[in-house]
Design an enzyme around this catalytic site. Sequence first.
Site, short mmCIF file in Angstrom:
data_model
loop_
_atom_site.label_atom_id
_atom_site.label_comp_id
_atom_site.label_asym_id
_atom_site.label_seq_id
_atom_site.Cartn_x
_atom_site.Cartn_y
_atom_site.Cartn_z
N SER A 92 1.04 -1.19 -0.01
CA SER A 92 -0.03 -0.03 0.00
C SER A 92 0.76 1.34 -0.12
CB SER A 92 -0.82 -0.02 1.33
OG SER A 92 -2.01 1.19 0.98
N THR A 93 1.03 2.22 0.99
CA THR A 93 1.62 3.28 1.13
C THR A 93 3.19 3.03 0.92
OG1 THR A 93 -0.09 4.25 2.41
CG2 THR A 93 2.05 5.44 2.23
N HIS A 136 -2.43 -1.35 -3.48
CA HIS A 136 -3.66 -0.33 -3.29
C HIS A 136 -3.44 0.74 -4.00
CE1 HIS A 136 -4.45 -2.17 0.87
NE2 HIS A 136 -4.76 -2.76 0.14
N MET A 151 -0.11 1.03 4.94
CA MET A 151 -0.88 1.42 6.33
C MET A 151 -1.82 0.08 6.49
SD MET A 151 -1.62 5.37 5.52
CE MET A 151 -2.80 5.30 6.81
N ASP A 167 -4.46 -5.26 5.73
CA ASP A 167 -4.65 -5.96 4.82
C ASP A 167 -3.47 -6.73 4.47
OD1 ASP A 167 -6.26 -6.77 2.49
OD2 ASP A 167 -5.31 -5.46 1.30
#
Length: 343
Positions: free
Chosen positions: A161-162, A188, A281, A284
């Site tokens: 993600s991030t 993401h 973050m 998940d």
Amino acid sequence: MSQMEPVKVLVVDDSAHNRRLLTELLESSPDVKVVGTAADGNEGLRQVMALHPDVVTLDLEMPRLGGYSFLRLLKSTAPTPVIVISSYAHKTDVFKALELGAFDFIAKPVRPTPDAVEKLRRELQEKVQAVRLVRSSDPRPVRRPKTMPMEPAFVAGIGASTGGPPAVQRLLEALAPEPSMCLLVCQHMPKQFTRAFAERLDKLGPFSVREAQEGDVVAPGHVFIAPGGRQLVVYRQTGQYVLGTPPPTMQDKHAPSVDRLFMSLAEAFGSKAVGVVLTGMGSDGAVGARAIQKAGGEVWAESEETAVIYGMPQEAVATGAVSRVLPLGDIGPSLVELARRRR
């Protein structure tokens, strides 16, 4: 930066309207304070040196000193996390900015409807708050020519993600010595950006990278990027492993979801399932990690020392399902070693 202090933000955008809107949305939270604004990159650099913000929001298209030059100069003079605010029309620009050191990006709404502005507010707040956990990363791009491997595919699922786009790029570069692999990547990202992300990675070599489509067959030398707004799953069909890209259900917190990808890997590959959780973050991937472990497969996680955000890897490790915790630079060579052992 103390946990009790508000996050200090500098807004850099050549549009006075955008500067006002971003300031209003950011300061809707008592945990965020806009300490200044700038209309171009030159002014932005002066403000960074004078105000020492914790994070900068950046428009890439500006007069005098543009966003790319701003990022290069900022990195060399006063490294500060930068969140790029980009339109959907400039998708490829985002990935260049991430390679130059931007922390993350947010897509501007096409139309400023109340729902779209509220979504922008939530995303701004979430990503600005994330700088409390930020660590530096170095994608170190290396370009290599493509090859056409003929060996059977070793399949691994990658979740991020991030901070993920540069980490995924660096991982692919490290896997070049074993181009017979096949990777399924859940990053993401909004749906308008995942195809551009795949196209950018495709230029690196040696892997053929594309946004996954319903019915794609898992094959050596290929990397499939989960399409934004949909899921990426794999299943066995008539002796082949085939990809599905179903829409999210009401139970899915993310689309694409690392959990959904990992659970499908566990079901399709059993004890040969491999999942890797990179920076990001939230949590998940944690549920999917347990599914892979239960099937007898392997789950690895990026270590805290290299993860830009040690959220997703930490949550996966907390399940007890992770067998190896590695710095980003060691994950690629270790996957190459595992793939060769499994031939």
